[in-house]
Design a protein around this motif. Structure first.
Motif, PDB file in Angstrom:
ATOM      1  N   ARG A   1       9.058   0.005  -4.318  1.00 13.50           N
ATOM      2  CA  ARG A   1       8.348  -1.279  -4.279  1.00 13.50           C
ATOM      3  C   ARG A   1       6.945  -1.135  -4.852  1.00 13.50           C
ATOM      4  O   ARG A   1       6.458  -2.024  -5.559  1.00 13.50           O
ATOM      5  CB  ARG A   1       8.278  -1.788  -2.839  1.00 13.50           C
ATOM      6  CG  ARG A   1       9.603  -2.292  -2.287  1.00 13.50           C
ATOM      7  CD  ARG A   1       9.453  -2.710  -0.829  1.00 13.50           C
ATOM      8  NE  ARG A   1      10.692  -3.232  -0.283  1.00 13.50           N
ATOM      9  CZ  ARG A   1      11.001  -4.526  -0.182  1.00 13.50           C
ATOM     10  NH1 ARG A   1      10.139  -5.433  -0.613  1.00 13.50           N
ATOM     11  NH2 ARG A   1      12.142  -4.913   0.336  1.00 13.50           N
ATOM     12  N   VAL A   2       6.305  -0.026  -4.566  1.00 19.68           N
ATOM     13  CA  VAL A   2       4.965   0.211  -5.112  1.00 19.68           C
ATOM     14  C   VAL A   2       5.024   0.284  -6.632  1.00 19.68           C
ATOM     15  O   VAL A   2       4.219  -0.348  -7.336  1.00 19.68           O
ATOM     16  CB  VAL A   2       4.364   1.510  -4.533  1.00 19.68           C
ATOM     17  CG1 VAL A   2       3.046   1.854  -5.232  1.00 19.68           C
ATOM     18  CG2 VAL A   2       4.129   1.371  -3.027  1.00 19.68           C
ATOM     19  N   VAL A   3       5.975   1.049  -7.144  1.00 18.77           N
ATOM     20  CA  VAL A   3       6.104   1.208  -8.591  1.00 18.77           C
ATOM     21  C   VAL A   3       6.412  -0.131  -9.250  1.00 18.77           C
ATOM     22  O   VAL A   3       5.769  -0.526 -10.234  1.00 18.77           O
ATOM     23  CB  VAL A   3       7.197   2.244  -8.925  1.00 18.77           C
ATOM     24  CG1 VAL A   3       7.537   2.213 -10.409  1.00 18.77           C
ATOM     25  CG2 VAL A   3       6.735   3.647  -8.522  1.00 18.77           C
TER      26      VAL A   3
ATOM     27  N   ARG B   1      -0.290   9.532  -3.744  1.00 19.21           N
ATOM     28  CA  ARG B   1      -1.296   8.975  -4.651  1.00 19.21           C
ATOM     29  C   ARG B   1      -0.607   8.519  -5.935  1.00 19.21           C
ATOM     30  O   ARG B   1       0.401   9.088  -6.355  1.00 19.21           O
ATOM     31  CB  ARG B   1      -2.398   9.990  -4.960  1.00 19.21           C
ATOM     32  CG  ARG B   1      -1.939  11.282  -5.616  1.00 19.21           C
ATOM     33  CD  ARG B   1      -3.127  12.244  -5.717  1.00 19.21           C
ATOM     34  NE  ARG B   1      -2.822  13.460  -6.445  1.00 19.21           N
ATOM     35  CZ  ARG B   1      -2.282  14.541  -5.896  1.00 19.21           C
ATOM     36  NH1 ARG B   1      -1.978  14.529  -4.609  1.00 19.21           N
ATOM     37  NH2 ARG B   1      -2.052  15.616  -6.624  1.00 19.21           N
ATOM     38  N   LEU B   2      -1.160   7.482  -6.521  1.00 21.51           N
ATOM     39  CA  LEU B   2      -0.583   6.852  -7.703  1.00 21.51           C
ATOM     40  C   LEU B   2      -1.534   6.962  -8.874  1.00 21.51           C
ATOM     41  O   LEU B   2      -2.751   6.787  -8.724  1.00 21.51           O
ATOM     42  CB  LEU B   2      -0.270   5.391  -7.409  1.00 21.51           C
ATOM     43  CG  LEU B   2       0.329   4.533  -8.536  1.00 21.51           C
ATOM     44  CD1 LEU B   2       1.265   3.483  -7.959  1.00 21.51           C
ATOM     45  CD2 LEU B   2      -0.767   3.847  -9.361  1.00 21.51           C
ATOM     46  N   ARG B   3      -0.970   7.226 -10.042  1.00 21.50           N
ATOM     47  CA  ARG B   3      -1.745   7.193 -11.275  1.00 21.50           C
ATOM     48  C   ARG B   3      -0.982   6.374 -12.301  1.00 21.50           C
ATOM     49  O   ARG B   3       0.241   6.475 -12.392  1.00 21.50           O
ATOM     50  CB  ARG B   3      -1.974   8.605 -11.820  1.00 21.50           C
ATOM     51  CG  ARG B   3      -2.884   8.585 -13.064  1.00 21.50           C
ATOM     52  CD  ARG B   3      -3.028   9.917 -13.724  1.00 21.50           C
ATOM     53  NE  ARG B   3      -3.867   9.799 -14.922  1.00 21.50           N
ATOM     54  CZ  ARG B   3      -3.968  10.730 -15.872  1.00 21.50           C
ATOM     55  NH1 ARG B   3      -3.298  11.861 -15.749  1.00 21.50           N
ATOM     56  NH2 ARG B   3      -4.731  10.530 -16.911  1.00 21.50           N
ATOM     57  N   SER B   4      -1.696   5.562 -13.064  1.00 25.05           N
ATOM     58  CA  SER B   4      -1.078   4.803 -14.144  1.00 25.05           C
ATOM     59  C   SER B   4      -1.914   4.939 -15.401  1.00 25.05           C
ATOM     60  O   SER B   4      -3.125   5.164 -15.339  1.00 25.05           O
ATOM     61  CB  SER B   4      -0.932   3.328 -13.767  1.00 25.05           C
ATOM     62  OG  SER B   4      -2.208   2.717 -13.632  1.00 25.05           O
TER      63      SER B   4
ATOM     64  N   ARG C   1       2.727  10.720  -6.777  1.00 26.12           N
ATOM     65  CA  ARG C   1       2.872  12.128  -6.394  1.00 26.12           C
ATOM     66  C   ARG C   1       2.633  12.277  -4.901  1.00 26.12           C
ATOM     67  O   ARG C   1       1.884  11.519  -4.284  1.00 26.12           O
ATOM     68  CB  ARG C   1       1.891  12.999  -7.182  1.00 26.12           C
ATOM     69  CG  ARG C   1       2.123  12.934  -8.687  1.00 26.12           C
ATOM     70  CD  ARG C   1       1.075  13.678  -9.472  1.00 26.12           C
ATOM     71  NE  ARG C   1       1.177  15.121  -9.277  1.00 26.12           N
ATOM     72  CZ  ARG C   1       0.352  16.009  -9.823  1.00 26.12           C
ATOM     73  NH1 ARG C   1      -0.655  15.577 -10.599  1.00 26.12           N
ATOM     74  NH2 ARG C   1       0.514  17.294  -9.623  1.00 26.12           N
ATOM     75  N   ALA C   2       3.303  13.290  -4.319  1.00 24.88           N
ATOM     76  CA  ALA C   2       3.159  13.587  -2.898  1.00 24.88           C
ATOM     77  C   ALA C   2       1.867  14.350  -2.648  1.00 24.88           C
ATOM     78  O   ALA C   2       1.146  14.736  -3.577  1.00 24.88           O
ATOM     79  CB  ALA C   2       4.364  14.388  -2.420  1.00 24.88           C
ATOM     80  N   ALA C   3       1.581  14.594  -1.381  1.00 25.70           N
ATOM     81  CA  ALA C   3       0.334  15.264  -1.013  1.00 25.70           C
ATOM     82  C   ALA C   3       0.213  16.647  -1.630  1.00 25.70           C
ATOM     83  O   ALA C   3      -0.898  17.099  -1.951  1.00 25.70           O
ATOM     84  CB  ALA C   3       0.242  15.362   0.514  1.00 25.70           C
ATOM     85  N   ASP C   4       1.349  17.331  -1.831  1.00 25.70           N
ATOM     86  CA  ASP C   4       1.313  18.665  -2.430  1.00 25.70           C
ATOM     87  C   ASP C   4       1.334  18.624  -3.950  1.00 25.70           C
ATOM     88  O   ASP C   4       1.412  19.669  -4.601  1.00 25.70           O
ATOM     89  CB  ASP C   4       2.462  19.519  -1.909  1.00 25.70           C
ATOM     90  CG  ASP C   4       3.835  18.946  -2.259  1.00 25.70           C
ATOM     91  OD1 ASP C   4       3.900  17.866  -2.888  1.00 25.70           O
ATOM     92  OD2 ASP C   4       4.855  19.577  -1.907  1.00 25.70           O
ATOM     93  N   GLY C   5       1.285  17.430  -4.519  1.00 27.93           N
ATOM     94  CA  GLY C   5       1.288  17.283  -5.967  1.00 27.93           C
ATOM     95  C   GLY C   5       2.655  17.126  -6.585  1.00 27.93           C
ATOM     96  O   GLY C   5       2.769  16.924  -7.795  1.00 27.93           O
ATOM     97  N   ALA C   6       3.712  17.211  -5.785  1.00 25.26           N
ATOM     98  CA  ALA C   6       5.070  17.115  -6.308  1.00 25.26           C
ATOM     99  C   ALA C   6       5.387  15.693  -6.759  1.00 25.26           C
ATOM    100  O   ALA C   6       4.847  14.716  -6.223  1.00 25.26           O
ATOM    101  CB  ALA C   6       6.075  17.564  -5.258  1.00 25.26           C
TER     102      ALA C   6
ATOM    103  N   GLY D   1       0.824  -1.203   0.000  1.00 27.63           N
ATOM    104  CA  GLY D   1       0.000   0.000   0.000  1.00 27.63           C
ATOM    105  C   GLY D   1       0.859   1.252   0.000  1.00 27.63           C
ATOM    106  O   GLY D   1       1.990   1.254   0.495  1.00 27.63           O
ATOM    107  N   LEU D   2       0.317   2.324  -0.554  1.00 22.70           N
ATOM    108  CA  LEU D   2       1.036   3.597  -0.553  1.00 22.70           C
ATOM    109  C   LEU D   2       1.088   4.192   0.847  1.00 22.70           C
ATOM    110  O   LEU D   2       0.113   4.093   1.604  1.00 22.70           O
ATOM    111  CB  LEU D   2       0.345   4.594  -1.480  1.00 22.70           C
ATOM    112  CG  LEU D   2       0.656   4.524  -2.970  1.00 22.70           C
ATOM    113  CD1 LEU D   2      -0.315   5.420  -3.729  1.00 22.70           C
ATOM    114  CD2 LEU D   2       2.089   4.940  -3.251  1.00 22.70           C
TER     115      LEU D   2
END
Length: 220
Positions: A167-169, A115-118, A130-135, A109-110
């Motif tokens: 690991r998530v990626v 947050r993850l987008r594919s 991306r981090a919470a601030d969108g970075a 889990g992240l």
């Protein structure tokens, strides 16, 4: 190893890398493959599947420009000894690695706040965290070529390392390739990345070194 020979793993890597990067179809050569890349810093690349000193030296002497690297599956010290004096080693890949996708660790889990987008286009799946601030925090992509696939351009921003994002990626990419019909995967790893890949189920196939004519900053 999910490939019966190193040559099979190399072929899978070359073909999948070309799909991942939008390069030309690899051209078979007596000593391996040539891939037209089409970039100013890398016009093409030569990948040697069966290297020896005579072949490497002859190919290096016949390569007139600095934007055509040689990729050879030998340790860097060996490649350096085989090259003419006007060639230099490149930083970057250190080993070729392979894995059966069924043996790759499932993505954890992240961490909170990420947050993850594919997305998938033309046989390539890309993943961005991306981090919470969108970075930007981490990324990677995988190209499927039939039953094999190639993981490419895996990166974690230094500010977000040691949080399990790699690991998530890797797990997310492996799942995507398996859904696409692939059973095995291959990648070119740096020494820094090797530890992560080994931890999630990948095995070293062969050393991997690169060189170009003249001087050039960075890896290829």
């Amino acid at each position: 190893m999910p490939f019966s020979t190193t040559a099979e793993a190399v072929r899978a890597w070359v073909e999948g890398w070309a799909v991942s990067r939008g390069a030309a179809e690899p051209t078979a050569q007596p000593w391996g493959f040539t891939v037209d890349v089409g970039l100013a810093k890398e016009v093409a690349r030569h990948v040697l599947t069966a290297a020896d000193e005579a072949t490497v030296r002859k190919l290096a002497e016949n390569t007139a420009v600095a934007a055509v690297p040689l990729k050879v599956f030998v340790p860097p010290q060996t490649l350096k000894a085989w090259l003419p004096p006007d060639w230099v080693l490149l930083d970057g890949h250190a080993v070729l690695m392979a894995a059966s996708l069924s043996a790759v660790e499932a993505p954890p889990g992240l961490p909170d706040g990420y947050r993850l987008r594919s997305w998938h286009r033309a046989d390539v799946t890309r993943v961005v965290v991306r981090a919470a601030d969108g970075a930007f925090a981490a990324r990677g992509q995988i190209a499927v070529t039939g039953e094999t696939s190639v993981v490419d351009q895996v990166e974690t921003d230094p500010a977000h390392q040691r949080r399990g994002l790699g690991r998530v990626v890797m797990g997310t990419l492996a799942e995507a390739a398996a859904r696409g019909g692939a059973r095995a995967a291959v990648l070119g790893a740096t020494e820094e990345g090797r530890a992560l890949y080994e931890a999630v189920g990948w095995k070293v196939v062969a050393p991997l070194s690169a060189a170009v004519r003249g001087t050039r900053e960075g890896g290829a």
